[in-house]
Design an enzyme around this catalytic site. Structure first.
Site, short mmCIF file in Angstrom:
data_model
loop_
_atom_site.label_atom_id
_atom_site.label_comp_id
_atom_site.label_asym_id
_atom_site.label_seq_id
_atom_site.Cartn_x
_atom_site.Cartn_y
_atom_site.Cartn_z
N SER A 214 -9.23 2.81 3.04
CA SER A 214 -8.26 3.40 2.16
C SER A 214 -7.35 2.40 1.46
O SER A 214 -6.57 2.78 0.57
CB SER A 214 -7.39 4.37 2.97
OG SER A 214 -6.63 3.69 3.96
N LYS B 151 0.84 -1.19 0.00
CA LYS B 151 0.00 0.00 0.00
C LYS B 151 0.88 1.25 0.00
O LYS B 151 1.87 1.32 0.75
CB LYS B 151 -0.90 -0.01 1.24
CG LYS B 151 -1.84 1.18 1.36
CD LYS B 151 -2.70 1.07 2.61
CE LYS B 151 -3.64 2.27 2.76
NZ LYS B 151 -4.51 2.14 3.95
N SER C 12 -9.96 0.84 7.35
CA SER C 12 -9.34 0.82 6.03
C SER C 12 -8.75 -0.51 5.59
O SER C 12 -8.30 -0.64 4.45
CB SER C 12 -8.24 1.90 5.95
OG SER C 12 -8.82 3.18 5.93
#
Length: 466
Positions: free
Chosen positions: A143, A67, A167
């Site tokens: 996210s 990520k 997230s």
């Protein structure tokens, strides 16, 4: 194959580490044009690193994506979803990245995330939206939306993630994956950080199997010198909990939110009700109910203020690093409002908000201390939503919808408890809906046992891989 299956294939000589990486690269190139999950690619560097991986590394040659928020690699592109931070990581490798490398993972690139990870959909202006592999008109969540879309599409079996308000669990729900948020302090954020969002944010993974999530967390778990938190010691490796008998557990469940200001989502409530019936059929004592603290109407304001204060500090740090303060006009409108609001808060306001959360955490913990083992509730407070559902041009509507969506996840970030989202339901349109199990602090072992039991009884389907 999941990540453990790939690692076994390499050990047994069925496939080479290079072939695994090349197959993942081919899949990324074939699918990512539509999905926009991978924003930075390091294919050539990754292939060049394979020969140096020790032969006895447990995940030798298994491809992984990181990520693009946290999970820093020294000298690699790092943007955190923003054009403000467009450069390379100027901090040493994160401890998690070091651990993944030592375990033999091949890091192919970085995945899309909303600007600074501050919302539940991955649609940053800097990189464009990530699309859901189940329906490209829909959001992959946020996210960790880029990571979730990449795993759901079969680009890789495993990708890193992080969870400050849902997230990991929200994109896992949206993309039909396993997403476990660990106990606060289980995975170090060092050496660059001691905590994220005042302790709310925790690193983790999204995967397609419970055993992959357990084994990956084993790789990166552990307190490092100077860390501000220490999670309770686990009885052993989480991978060893897969298949272990959880016993007869006392499980409460909430199909609707006790606060009363979260609109009911019928397909979400159905997912929880069906999961409760499944758990009961597995021999557990399942009944309606949950912590009374969840009904506190003051929680969203305190949680939101703390997040906004941390975002303002992050933006100030970026300005200091580049030698020029960040003007709010450089930020996406959502973040500009949050930073502007935070600048009106005093230091005392922030301390008072964190003290309120301290009390909230104790009130929540009392429910588990009174004899409950797990809490079952939605992973996402709303039905799967299309891209644009969180509008950039109507902030009031966007903030309201976000608050409803994170109503079940953000309290668990505030308490620091572990929670896992499991892909147990589909809407009438075939979109995934996850359900969330929450354990007492330090009890990832129990979550893994029950999640694996559920996975055996109701094998997860991954239609997006087709």
């Amino acid at each position: 194959m999941d990540a453990l299956g790939q690692a076994q294939a390499v050990r047994e000589g069925e496939v080479s580490a290079r072939e695994l990486a090349e197959a993942a690269i081919a899949r990324i190139e074939a699918r990512d044009g539509e999905l926009n999950a991978v924003v930075h690619r390091r294919f050539e560097r990754a292939l060049a690193e394979i020969d140096a991986i020790p032969a006895d590394a447990p995940f030798r040659g298994v491809p992984i994506l990181l990520k693009d928020l946290g999970w820093r690699q020294m000298g690699e592109p790092y943007s955190a979803g923003s054009s403000v931070r467009d450069g390379v990581a100027d901090a040493p490798d994160g401890y998690g990245v070091v651990s993944l490398r030592e375990a033999g993972f091949v890091m192919l690139g970085r995945t899309n995330t909303p600007e600074f990870g501050s919302t539940i959909t991955t649609e940053p202006l800097a990189f464009g939206p990530t699309r859901n592999p189940y329906d490209p008109a829909y959001s992959a969540g946020g996210s960790s939306g880029g990571s979730a879309a990449a795993v759901a599409a079969g680009m890789v079996a495993l990708a890193t993630a992080s969870d400050g308000g849902g997230s990991i669990r929200i994109p896992a729900s949206m993309c039909g994956l396993v997403g476990l948020k660990p106990t606060r302090g289980r995975v170090s954020l060092g050496p660059a950080l001691g905590e994220g969002w005042s302790g709310f944010s925790c690193p983790g993974f999204v995967s397609r199997s419970v055993r992959d999530t357990a084994a990956a967390l084993d790789v990166v778990s552990g307190m490092r010198p100077g860390d501000p938190y220490a999670a309770p010691t686990l009885p052993g490796p989480l991978a060893a909990e897969v298949g272990a008998d959880p016993g007869r557990l006392r499980i409460g469940f909430l199909a609707t939110h006790p606060r009363g200001d979260v609109p009911e989502a019928p397909e979400v409530a159905e997912a929880v009700t069906r999961a409760a019936a499944l758990l009961e059929s597995l021999g557990h004592d399942v009944s309606p109910g949950g912590p009374q603290a969840l009904a506190d109407p003051d929680f969203p304001q305190h949680f939101g203020n703390i997040v906004a204060n941390n975002l303002a500090a992050q933006v100030a740090s970026l300005g200091a690093a580049r030698g020029k303060p960040v003007d709010v006009e450089e930020l996406e409108p959502r973040n500009a409002v949050m930073v502007g609001t935070a600048r009106d808060h005093s230091a005392a306001d922030h301390i008072l908000a964190t003290q309120w959360v301290d009390g909230f955490r104790r009130r929540m913990a009392a429910w588990w201390s009174a004899g409950h083992d797990l809490l079952l509730m939605p992973s996402l407070g709303v039905a799967p939503f299309p891209l644009g559902w969180i509008p950039a041009d109507d902030l009031s509507l966007g903030f309201g919808r976000t608050a409803h969506a994170v109503a079940y996840t953000s309290p668990v970030n505030a308490t620091g408890q572990p929670a896992v989202s499991l892909p147990l339901h589909r809407t009438a349109a075939g979109l995934p809906v996850g359900v969330q199990l929450v354990a007492a602090a330090g009890r990832e072992d129990l979550l893994v046992r029950v999640a694996a039991q559920v996975e055996r009884a109701c094998p997860f389907e991954h239609a997006a891989l087709a």
